[in-house]
Design a protein around this motif. Structure first.
Motif, PDB file in Angstrom:
ATOM      1  N   ILE A 167       0.756  -1.053  -0.262  1.00 33.81           N
ATOM      2  CA  ILE A 167      -0.223  -0.202  -0.220  1.00 33.81           C
ATOM      3  C   ILE A 167       0.983   1.330   0.108  1.00 33.81           C
ATOM      4  O   ILE A 167       1.813   1.525   0.687  1.00 33.81           O
ATOM      5  N   LYS A 168       1.083   2.426  -0.770  1.00 33.22           N
ATOM      6  CA  LYS A 168       0.913   3.739  -1.291  1.00 33.22           C
ATOM      7  C   LYS A 168       0.840   4.620   0.483  1.00 33.22           C
ATOM      8  O   LYS A 168       0.017   4.109   0.586  1.00 33.22           O
ATOM      9  N   ILE A 169       2.008   5.136   0.773  1.00 29.27           N
ATOM     10  CA  ILE A 169       1.466   6.008   1.394  1.00 29.27           C
ATOM     11  C   ILE A 169       2.065   7.405   1.181  1.00 29.27           C
ATOM     12  O   ILE A 169       3.262   7.347   1.211  1.00 29.27           O
ATOM     13  N   GLU A 170       1.138   8.811   1.538  1.00 32.13           N
ATOM     14  CA  GLU A 170       1.590  10.082   1.628  1.00 32.13           C
ATOM     15  C   GLU A 170       1.457  10.833   2.401  1.00 32.13           C
ATOM     16  O   GLU A 170       0.491  10.556   2.686  1.00 32.13           O
ATOM     17  N   ASN A 171       2.412  11.630   2.024  1.00 33.58           N
ATOM     18  CA  ASN A 171       1.825  12.742   3.572  1.00 33.58           C
ATOM     19  C   ASN A 171       2.840  14.174   3.047  1.00 33.58           C
ATOM     20  O   ASN A 171       2.826  14.196   1.907  1.00 33.58           O
ATOM     21  N   THR A 172       2.500  14.631   4.458  1.00 35.56           N
ATOM     22  CA  THR A 172       2.533  16.281   3.968  1.00 35.56           C
ATOM     23  C   THR A 172       3.667  16.746   4.627  1.00 35.56           C
ATOM     24  O   THR A 172       3.817  18.217   4.614  1.00 35.56           O
ATOM     25  N   SER A 173       5.039  16.471   4.696  1.00 36.92           N
ATOM     26  CA  SER A 173       6.344  16.921   5.422  1.00 36.92           C
ATOM     27  C   SER A 173       6.519  17.613   4.249  1.00 36.92           C
ATOM     28  O   SER A 173       7.532  18.781   4.923  1.00 36.92           O
ATOM     29  N   HIS A 174       6.686  17.677   2.940  1.00 37.57           N
ATOM     30  CA  HIS A 174       7.586  18.207   2.401  1.00 37.57           C
ATOM     31  C   HIS A 174       6.608  19.569   2.140  1.00 37.57           C
ATOM     32  O   HIS A 174       7.489  20.004   1.865  1.00 37.57           O
ATOM     33  N   ILE A 175       5.339  19.383   2.367  1.00 34.53           N
ATOM     34  CA  ILE A 175       5.228  21.152   2.660  1.00 34.53           C
ATOM     35  C   ILE A 175       4.617  21.421   3.830  1.00 34.53           C
ATOM     36  O   ILE A 175       5.039  23.162   3.854  1.00 34.53           O
ATOM     37  N   LEU A 176       4.944  21.077   4.451  1.00 35.01           N
ATOM     38  CA  LEU A 176       4.629  21.620   5.779  1.00 35.01           C
ATOM     39  C   LEU A 176       5.983  22.280   6.828  1.00 35.01           C
ATOM     40  O   LEU A 176       6.888  22.878   7.813  1.00 35.01           O
ATOM     41  N   ALA A 177       7.152  21.382   5.921  1.00 45.26           N
ATOM     42  CA  ALA A 177       8.549  21.943   6.571  1.00 45.26           C
ATOM     43  C   ALA A 177       8.713  23.225   7.033  1.00 45.26           C
ATOM     44  O   ALA A 177       9.074  23.509   7.589  1.00 45.26           O
ATOM     45  N   GLU A 178       8.174  23.923   5.510  1.00 44.48           N
ATOM     46  CA  GLU A 178       9.600  25.539   5.608  1.00 44.48           C
ATOM     47  C   GLU A 178       8.587  25.832   7.080  1.00 44.48           C
ATOM     48  O   GLU A 178       8.952  26.599   7.974  1.00 44.48           O
ATOM     49  N   ASP A 179       6.829  26.013   7.297  1.00 44.03           N
ATOM     50  CA  ASP A 179       6.494  26.971   8.441  1.00 44.03           C
ATOM     51  C   ASP A 179       6.569  26.474   9.347  1.00 44.03           C
ATOM     52  O   ASP A 179       7.094  27.111  10.606  1.00 44.03           O
ATOM     53  N   VAL A 180       6.708  24.814   9.604  1.00 42.74           N
ATOM     54  CA  VAL A 180       7.099  24.298  10.580  1.00 42.74           C
ATOM     55  C   VAL A 180       8.591  24.917  11.091  1.00 42.74           C
ATOM     56  O   VAL A 180       9.263  24.936  12.425  1.00 42.74           O
ATOM     57  N   ALA A 181       9.451  24.367  10.515  1.00 40.46           N
ATOM     58  CA  ALA A 181      11.215  25.416  10.520  1.00 40.46           C
ATOM     59  C   ALA A 181      11.189  26.649  11.490  1.00 40.46           C
ATOM     60  O   ALA A 181      12.208  26.892  12.080  1.00 40.46           O
ATOM     61  N   ASN A 182      10.375  27.461   9.839  1.00 37.45           N
ATOM     62  CA  ASN A 182      10.413  28.666  11.019  1.00 37.45           C
ATOM     63  C   ASN A 182       9.546  29.221  12.188  1.00 37.45           C
ATOM     64  O   ASN A 182       9.786  29.379  13.146  1.00 37.45           O
ATOM     65  N   THR A 183       8.875  27.924  12.894  1.00 40.15           N
ATOM     66  CA  THR A 183       8.228  27.793  14.050  1.00 40.15           C
ATOM     67  C   THR A 183       9.266  27.008  14.964  1.00 40.15           C
ATOM     68  O   THR A 183       9.424  27.724  15.912  1.00 40.15           O
ATOM     69  N   ALA A 184      10.136  26.356  14.383  1.00 43.35           N
ATOM     70  CA  ALA A 184      11.253  26.182  15.943  1.00 43.35           C
ATOM     71  C   ALA A 184      12.415  27.131  16.026  1.00 43.35           C
ATOM     72  O   ALA A 184      12.436  27.827  16.229  1.00 43.35           O
ATOM     73  N   LEU A 185      12.777  28.218  14.836  1.00 46.76           N
ATOM     74  CA  LEU A 185      13.331  29.282  14.926  1.00 46.76           C
ATOM     75  C   LEU A 185      12.723  30.219  15.799  1.00 46.76           C
ATOM     76  O   LEU A 185      12.980  30.987  16.699  1.00 46.76           O
ATOM     77  N   LEU A 186      11.501  30.131  15.521  1.00 47.66           N
ATOM     78  CA  LEU A 186      10.266  31.546  16.201  1.00 47.66           C
ATOM     79  C   LEU A 186      10.543  30.914  18.069  1.00 47.66           C
ATOM     80  O   LEU A 186      11.268  31.564  18.944  1.00 47.66           O
ATOM     81  N   LEU A 187      10.569  29.391  18.208  1.00 46.86           N
ATOM     82  CA  LEU A 187      10.771  29.224  19.701  1.00 46.86           C
ATOM     83  C   LEU A 187      11.820  29.325  19.964  1.00 46.86           C
ATOM     84  O   LEU A 187      12.190  29.695  21.218  1.00 46.86           O
ATOM     85  N   ALA A 188      12.727  29.231  19.418  1.00 47.13           N
ATOM     86  CA  ALA A 188      14.176  28.947  19.409  1.00 47.13           C
ATOM     87  C   ALA A 188      14.582  30.206  20.018  1.00 47.13           C
ATOM     88  O   ALA A 188      15.121  30.676  20.992  1.00 47.13           O
ATOM     89  N   LEU A 189      13.945  31.411  19.377  1.00 43.84           N
ATOM     90  CA  LEU A 189      15.007  32.806  19.898  1.00 43.84           C
ATOM     91  C   LEU A 189      14.130  33.714  21.134  1.00 43.84           C
ATOM     92  O   LEU A 189      14.712  33.530  21.853  1.00 43.84           O
ATOM     93  N   ALA A 190      12.560  33.214  20.998  1.00 44.75           N
ATOM     94  CA  ALA A 190      11.928  33.267  22.011  1.00 44.75           C
ATOM     95  C   ALA A 190      12.434  32.629  23.484  1.00 44.75           C
ATOM     96  O   ALA A 190      12.640  33.683  24.056  1.00 44.75           O
ATOM     97  N   VAL A 191      13.030  31.159  23.960  1.00 41.98           N
ATOM     98  CA  VAL A 191      13.283  30.678  25.025  1.00 41.98           C
ATOM     99  C   VAL A 191      14.520  31.297  24.513  1.00 41.98           C
ATOM    100  O   VAL A 191      14.794  31.917  26.486  1.00 41.98           O
ATOM    101  N   THR A 192      15.678  32.072  23.960  1.00 39.06           N
ATOM    102  CA  THR A 192      17.086  32.214  24.770  1.00 39.06           C
ATOM    103  C   THR A 192      17.008  33.853  24.514  1.00 39.06           C
ATOM    104  O   THR A 192      17.882  34.234  25.265  1.00 39.06           O
ATOM    105  N   ARG A 193      15.938  34.411  24.188  1.00 41.37           N
ATOM    106  CA  ARG A 193      15.802  35.877  24.657  1.00 41.37           C
ATOM    107  C   ARG A 193      14.682  36.223  25.036  1.00 41.37           C
ATOM    108  O   ARG A 193      14.890  37.792  25.518  1.00 41.37           O
TER     109      ARG A 193
END
Length: 312
Positions: free
Chosen positions: A91-117
């Motif tokens: 059975i073939k599986i398709e997910n959306t990791s390639h679509i949401l990657a950029e915004d999730v990465a932006n969130t990671a950076l947002l959180l990293a800056l928020a907690v360190t500053r």
């Protein structure tokens, strides 16, 4: 021409449901488990595709849909899917990791800056009228000067790395396999933690990654260390994290996901060293629309149907 029969096992926007109904004969999975099982026993042999979100797909489920060809998941994570069992049946599986990657990465950076500053407290400081000529806000830490270890180096992890490198951070990573990138690789997460000022978690949830970040890893990161989690909550042993903050073994954490969400430990809520977000990693209008579109497009491609976005 008879439309392929698919099962909608996801909460999707109305416009997405309308698109599915345009191209397929759609069966709606009942929400109650007993009703769902009875429904599949009656209709399962006709189902060739599934639009999925959080519904659990295990061997018992698969046994009821023997003609299933493709699963199109709205999510990036497949922790609700027995992937090995699905693949074993071809059975073939398709997910959306390639679509949401950029915004999730932006969130990671947002959180990293928020907690360190200490951004959340800085906001409160200004709103409370505490900012005066004689009262300065405490200094933060520089993410640009940090050694950051990324746990999981797939589509999302690599997107996080690009952003950190642009800031000047020193980046290394952990995962089950070395990737073709010019970055230091660690095959042991504890050693990565010992070599890092911050860990950013971007790995899928699986048996291998459940409680991957435990007391040993936290101790290796040390009292000046930070953790950012944009993966899945159970990747961290939350009780070990609560204990670590109680013993001042970490400088801070920024969490977008939780082990038993939406329930959040009271200790996290009361501790100003943590930045907390309600699982918003992919939460932009643009990305959520792209994820929903991909659910339809992946099914349409599989069945050779000309969809509304032929270039998607």
């Amino acid at each position: 021409m008879t439309k392929p029969i698919i099962l909608n096992a996801a909460e999707l926007p109305e416009w997405t449901r309308a698109e599915l109904n345009t191209h397929f004969s759609v069966l709606e999975l009942p929400k109650q488990p007993d009703d769902a099982a009875a429904f599949l026993r009656e209709h399962g042999r006709t189902i060739r595709g599934i639009a999925l979100r959080k519904t659990k797909i295990d061997t018992a489920f698969l046994d009821l849909v023997p003609e299933l060809e493709v699963i199109s998941s709205y999510s990036a994570g497949l922790d609700n899917v027995d992937v090995a069992a699905v693949k074993a049946r071809g059975i073939k599986i398709e997910n959306t990791s390639h679509i949401l990657a950029e915004d999730v990465a932006n969130t990671a950076l947002l959180l990293a800056l928020a907690v360190t500053r200490d951004l959340v407290e800085a906001d409160r400081f200004v709103r409370a009228g505490a900012w005066t000529e004689k009262a300065a806000f405490p200094l933060g830490r520089s993410l640009s000067k940090m050694k950051v270890g990324i746990v999981g180096f797939g589509t999302i992890g690599s997107a996080v790395a690009r952003r950190l490198q642009a800031l000047g951070s020193t980046v290394s990573y952990f995962g089950p396999n070395r990737k073709p990138v010019d970055l230091p690789y660690f095959d042991d997460v504890t050693r990565l933690a010992a070599d890092s000022d911050m860990l950013i978690l971007a790995c899928p949830l699986s048996d291998a990654t459940h409680h991957l970040v435990d007391a040993r890893v936290i101790d290796a990161l040390g009292p000046q260390g930070y953790i950012v989690n944009i993966a899945r909550g159970p990747v961290i042993d939350e009780q070990a994290l609560v204990a670590a903050f109680a013993a001042d073994k970490l400088a801070g954490a920024a969490l977008d996901v939780f082990e038993h969400e939406p329930s959040v430990p009271e200790a996290f809520i009361q501790d100003r060293r943590l930045v907390l977000a309600p699982h918003i990693g992919s939460g932009t209008e643009e990305t959520r629309r792209g994820m929903a579109e991909h659910v339809v497009d992946a099914l349409a491609r599989h069945f050779g149907i000309a969809g509304p976005r032929p270039n998607a």
